[in-house]
Design a protein around this motif. Structure first.
Motif, PDB file in Angstrom:
ATOM      1  N   TYR A   7       0.820  -1.668  -0.272  1.00  0.00           N
ATOM      2  CA  TYR A   7      -0.476   0.628   0.174  1.00  0.00           C
ATOM      3  C   TYR A   7       0.549   1.288   0.450  1.00  0.00           C
ATOM      4  O   TYR A   7       0.740   2.229  -0.889  1.00  0.00           O
ATOM      5  CB  TYR A   7      -0.509  -0.183   1.326  1.00  0.00           C
ATOM      6  CG  TYR A   7      -1.892   1.788   1.310  1.00  0.00           C
ATOM      7  CD1 TYR A   7      -2.767   1.364   0.727  1.00  0.00           C
ATOM      8  CD2 TYR A   7      -1.917   2.100   1.920  1.00  0.00           C
ATOM      9  CE1 TYR A   7      -3.212   2.628   0.818  1.00  0.00           C
ATOM     10  CE2 TYR A   7      -1.977   3.172   2.348  1.00  0.00           C
ATOM     11  CZ  TYR A   7      -3.478   3.793   1.415  1.00  0.00           C
ATOM     12  OH  TYR A   7      -3.883   4.804   2.019  1.00  0.00           O
ATOM     13  N   ILE A   8       2.230   1.376   1.054  1.00  0.00           N
ATOM     14  CA  ILE A   8       2.638   2.704   1.047  1.00  0.00           C
ATOM     15  C   ILE A   8       3.443   2.817  -0.394  1.00  0.00           C
ATOM     16  O   ILE A   8       3.967   3.631  -0.761  1.00  0.00           O
ATOM     17  CB  ILE A   8       3.819   1.930   2.099  1.00  0.00           C
ATOM     18  CG1 ILE A   8       3.075   1.349   4.046  1.00  0.00           C
ATOM     19  CG2 ILE A   8       5.109   3.264   1.833  1.00  0.00           C
ATOM     20  CD1 ILE A   8       3.836   1.622   4.391  1.00  0.00           C
ATOM     21  N   LEU A   9       4.213   1.926  -0.638  1.00  0.00           N
ATOM     22  CA  LEU A   9       4.731   1.693  -2.466  1.00  0.00           C
ATOM     23  C   LEU A   9       3.849   2.430  -3.174  1.00  0.00           C
ATOM     24  O   LEU A   9       4.052   2.831  -4.418  1.00  0.00           O
ATOM     25  CB  LEU A   9       5.490   0.364  -2.831  1.00  0.00           C
ATOM     26  CG  LEU A   9       6.176   0.089  -1.449  1.00  0.00           C
ATOM     27  CD1 LEU A   9       7.239  -1.092  -1.825  1.00  0.00           C
ATOM     28  CD2 LEU A   9       7.906   0.800  -1.785  1.00  0.00           C
ATOM     29  N   MET A  10       2.682   1.566  -3.344  1.00  0.00           N
ATOM     30  CA  MET A  10       1.619   2.121  -4.189  1.00  0.00           C
ATOM     31  C   MET A  10       1.730   2.999  -4.776  1.00  0.00           C
ATOM     32  O   MET A  10       1.094   4.037  -5.513  1.00  0.00           O
ATOM     33  CB  MET A  10       0.225   0.884  -4.927  1.00  0.00           C
ATOM     34  CG  MET A  10      -0.865   1.710  -5.168  1.00  0.00           C
ATOM     35  SD  MET A  10      -2.112   0.511  -4.909  1.00  0.00           S
ATOM     36  CE  MET A  10      -2.723   1.018  -3.496  1.00  0.00           C
ATOM     37  N   LEU A  11       0.872   3.353  -3.525  1.00  0.00           N
ATOM     38  CA  LEU A  11       0.888   4.950  -3.052  1.00  0.00           C
ATOM     39  C   LEU A  11       1.924   6.076  -3.823  1.00  0.00           C
ATOM     40  O   LEU A  11       2.110   7.162  -4.725  1.00  0.00           O
ATOM     41  CB  LEU A  11       0.126   5.392  -2.013  1.00  0.00           C
ATOM     42  CG  LEU A  11      -1.437   5.729  -1.633  1.00  0.00           C
ATOM     43  CD1 LEU A  11      -1.267   5.919  -0.262  1.00  0.00           C
ATOM     44  CD2 LEU A  11      -1.962   5.798  -2.356  1.00  0.00           C
ATOM     45  N   MET A  12       3.179   5.855  -3.082  1.00  0.00           N
ATOM     46  CA  MET A  12       4.666   6.645  -4.093  1.00  0.00           C
ATOM     47  C   MET A  12       5.186   6.426  -4.824  1.00  0.00           C
ATOM     48  O   MET A  12       5.202   6.790  -6.071  1.00  0.00           O
ATOM     49  CB  MET A  12       5.375   6.303  -3.616  1.00  0.00           C
ATOM     50  CG  MET A  12       5.444   6.420  -1.351  1.00  0.00           C
ATOM     51  SD  MET A  12       7.257   5.975  -0.402  1.00  0.00           S
ATOM     52  CE  MET A  12       8.043   7.432  -0.840  1.00  0.00           C
ATOM     53  N   ALA A  13       4.458   4.842  -5.390  1.00  0.00           N
ATOM     54  CA  ALA A  13       4.572   5.152  -6.956  1.00  0.00           C
ATOM     55  C   ALA A  13       4.017   5.083  -7.859  1.00  0.00           C
ATOM     56  O   ALA A  13       3.298   6.238  -9.015  1.00  0.00           O
ATOM     57  CB  ALA A  13       4.562   3.282  -6.775  1.00  0.00           C
ATOM     58  N   HIS A  14       2.586   6.176  -7.667  1.00  0.00           N
ATOM     59  CA  HIS A  14       1.561   6.453  -8.013  1.00  0.00           C
ATOM     60  C   HIS A  14       1.767   8.241  -8.256  1.00  0.00           C
ATOM     61  O   HIS A  14       1.148   9.009  -9.210  1.00  0.00           O
ATOM     62  CB  HIS A  14       0.111   6.304  -7.749  1.00  0.00           C
ATOM     63  CG  HIS A  14      -1.155   6.792  -8.452  1.00  0.00           C
ATOM     64  ND1 HIS A  14      -1.163   6.536  -9.447  1.00  0.00           N
ATOM     65  CD2 HIS A  14      -1.847   7.943  -8.312  1.00  0.00           C
ATOM     66  CE1 HIS A  14      -2.721   7.466 -10.147  1.00  0.00           C
ATOM     67  NE2 HIS A  14      -3.009   7.763  -9.022  1.00  0.00           N
ATOM     68  N   LYS A  15       2.224   8.720  -7.001  1.00  0.00           N
ATOM     69  CA  LYS A  15       2.807  10.253  -7.196  1.00  0.00           C
ATOM     70  C   LYS A  15       3.578  10.810  -7.343  1.00  0.00           C
ATOM     71  O   LYS A  15       3.914  11.805  -7.612  1.00  0.00           O
ATOM     72  CB  LYS A  15       1.882  10.706  -5.752  1.00  0.00           C
ATOM     73  CG  LYS A  15       0.762  10.024  -4.900  1.00  0.00           C
ATOM     74  CD  LYS A  15      -0.307  11.205  -5.854  1.00  0.00           C
ATOM     75  CE  LYS A  15      -1.728  10.209  -5.048  1.00  0.00           C
ATOM     76  NZ  LYS A  15      -2.992  10.809  -5.599  1.00  0.00           N
ATOM     77  N   GLY A  16       4.288  10.104  -7.804  1.00  0.00           N
ATOM     78  CA  GLY A  16       6.061  10.351  -7.662  1.00  0.00           C
ATOM     79  C   GLY A  16       6.877   9.805  -8.602  1.00  0.00           C
ATOM     80  O   GLY A  16       7.554   8.098  -8.811  1.00  0.00           O
ATOM     81  N   TYR A  17       7.201  10.494 -10.174  1.00  0.00           N
ATOM     82  CA  TYR A  17       7.816   9.822 -10.946  1.00  0.00           C
ATOM     83  C   TYR A  17      10.066   9.447 -10.641  1.00  0.00           C
ATOM     84  O   TYR A  17      10.046   7.854 -10.379  1.00  0.00           O
ATOM     85  CB  TYR A  17       8.426  10.176 -11.815  1.00  0.00           C
ATOM     86  CG  TYR A  17       8.946  10.035 -12.689  1.00  0.00           C
ATOM     87  CD1 TYR A  17       8.829   9.213 -13.939  1.00  0.00           C
ATOM     88  CD2 TYR A  17      10.459  10.439 -13.203  1.00  0.00           C
ATOM     89  CE1 TYR A  17       9.892   8.443 -14.979  1.00  0.00           C
ATOM     90  CE2 TYR A  17      11.707  10.110 -13.717  1.00  0.00           C
ATOM     91  CZ  TYR A  17      11.537   8.368 -14.862  1.00  0.00           C
ATOM     92  OH  TYR A  17      12.218   8.318 -15.920  1.00  0.00           O
TER      93      TYR A  17
END
Length: 512
Positions: free
Chosen positions: A374-384
């Motif tokens: 969940y943490i990595l999914m949000l960070m991957a979705h928001k930041g290149y």
């Protein structure tokens, strides 16, 4: 008819024949003609065959009377017997009914007695609660230690603590009677008695268990600021007092309306210090309570800014690996990552992504895997930039393994992360080819056109080779991990069969 007639004639001759006169005197001829037994037979034959109608009628009447008498007697006996049986049954039923009535009366009387006893016990309990609160209020009103009032405060607060420990009704009643204000006033009492403060803190803690109204009343009475004032006092507070304050913050922070008050009060700094235990004075229970309290406070997103003022994120990522607290740590990070400032703070921590990617391989802890994805999914979705850091940390092989062996939620989130990473790769390919295609359109039939096609084919072949090599490396790394977890022999992984499968496979068709 002949015999009857003969009988009538004989009887008639017996009765009407005139008696002859002899010298010896007057005698009936009957006694000389018949014997006694013959006469009896004559009489019986006459009665049975040739008697008069009046005699027969009387005989019939007598028979009817006898029969009616027998019938009446039988009916009377039957009636008497039936009446006797009915009376016996009625008596038994009446007796049974009487017994049931007696049982019902006994039950009603018992219920009434029990109700009276229960009412009496409640009245006694209420009187005891009133007495305790009265003593507490009286001792708090005096404020000094004259006449041993401090000992009375401690005794009253300790009794409130015991009464509220396991009785929800007592918590409600004590709060209604006004036990909370004097207990809150005891926190920063001028007597500075540690026992009195500890007694009041644990009494407040028990009053708030499972009772949101009491939690709100405790905060409204100013308990949070008094607790912080007690902790921040120049004199180092007793360690038991600090643990009691942490426990109160944990209980009070469970109520949503208390989260903004506690978060903005400065309690987060105290909880972080307790968690880090830099001075090695905090007990394991206090650290666990502080971590849980920080989780409660992190649910309210405005409190994340107060958390970021501390070095909590660095400490949590460094501590990630202790299986006893890892899932709670990841839960706090899951709340922090929902805020842009929180994502930026996590990505700025050194080795944050390698640590989180390593959690994806914890097959014995599916809860940790789900929170890490969940943490990595949000960070991957928001930041290149975060996606690039994930790729450098080797996230692809872990995600491929997770899509095969993880829980349903982990598989879903891992697939979404892989989609984000594929989009980035597609953009990179378009950018690399777009620089060549952005020139003027080629003229067909010229030599330069053929050279451009050759260069384009060469470039595409190089890209395909790079993609195949990346997929092959991911598959080999993935198989190594699986073989290692399955305790397979090491020579299984680099086998020729596997190499041939991995070379002929694509990212859409895996060999296992």
């Amino acid at each position: 008819m002949t015999m009857a007639k003969c009988h009538r004639n004989n009887i008639g001759s017996l009765i009407h024949d005139p008696p002859p006169t002899t010298s010896s005197g007057y005698h009936f001829r009957l006694w000389s003609t018949f014997s006694r037994s013959a006469f009896r037979r004559k009489i019986l034959n006459a009665v049975s065959c040739g008697g008069s109608s009046r005699y027969r009628h009387e005989l019939r009447e007598e028979e009817k009377e006898e029969r009616s008498y027998v019938t009446v007697t039988t009916e009377k006996k039957s009636t008497v017997k039936a009446n006797t049986i009915a009376a016996a049954l009625n008596g038994a039923a009446f007796e049974e009914k009487g017994k049931k009535s007696e049982k019902l009366c006994d039950l009603l009387n018992l219920a009434e007695v029990e109700a009276d006893v229960e009412t009496k016990m409640k009245e006694e309990a209420l009187d005891a609660l009133k007495r305790v609160v009265g003593e507490l209020q009286a001792a708090a009103a005096r404020g000094d230690d004259e006449g041993g009032e401090c000992r009375k405060k401690i005794a009253a607060a300790s009794e409130v603590r015991l009464l509220a420990k396991e009785d929800p009704e007592a918590r409600v009643t004590l709060a209604m009677l006004g036990a909370i204000p004097p207990l809150v006033s005891m926190i920063d009492d001028e007597s500075r008695d540690a026992d009195a403060r500890i007694a009041s803190l644990y009494a407040l803690l028990n009053l708030g268990i499972g009772n949101d109204a009491n939690k709100a009343a405790i905060v409204k009475a100013g308990a949070v600021h008094k607790m912080l004032k007690l902790i921040e006092s120049p004199n180092t507070p007793d360690q038991s007092i600090a643990e009691a304050v942490v426990a109160n913050f944990l209980g009070l922070s469970a109520l949503d309306s208390n989260k903004p008050i506690i978060g903005s009060s400065g309690a987060i700094i105290f909880l972080v210090k307790t968690l880090q235990n830099l001075d090695e004075t905090s007990s394991s229970q206090a650290r666990e309570d502080a971590l849980r309290a920080l989780y409660n406070l992190s649910i309210y997103q405005p409190n994340v800014s107060f958390i970021l003022e501390t070095d909590l994120i660095t400490y949590l990522l460094n501590t990630l690996g202790d299986m006893e607290v890892s899932e709670r740590i990841l839960a706090i990070l899951s709340n922090i990552v929902a805020v842009p400032e929180g994502r930026k703070a996590i990505s700025s921590v050194c080795d944050a992504f390698p640590v989180l990617v390593d959690v994806l391989n914890w097959t014995d802890s599916p809860g940790c895997q789900e929170k890490a994805t969940y943490i990595l999914m949000l960070m991957a979705h928001k930041g290149y930039g975060d996606r690039q850091a994930m790729i450098e940390a080797g996230i692809e092989s872990s995600l491929l393994e997770l899509t095969l062996l993880g829980s349903a939620l982990s598989q879903k989130r891992a697939s979404r992360i892989l989609e984000c990473l594929r989009v980035d790769k597609g953009k990179q390919v378009l950018d690399s080819t777009g620089s060549c295609g952005a020139l003027s359109a080629p003229i067909y039939g010229t030599r330069s056109n053929g050279l451009d096609h050759e260069e384009s084919d060469l470039m595409m072949s190089e890209e395909r080779k790079a993609v195949k090599q990346l997929v092959q490396q991911s598959l080999q790394s993935n198989m190594k991990r699986i073989a290692k977890r399955a305790n397979l022999p090491q020579e299984f992984v680099p086998s020729e069969h596997f190499k041939s499968l991995s070379i002929s496979s694509t990212s859409k068709s895996l060999p296992f």
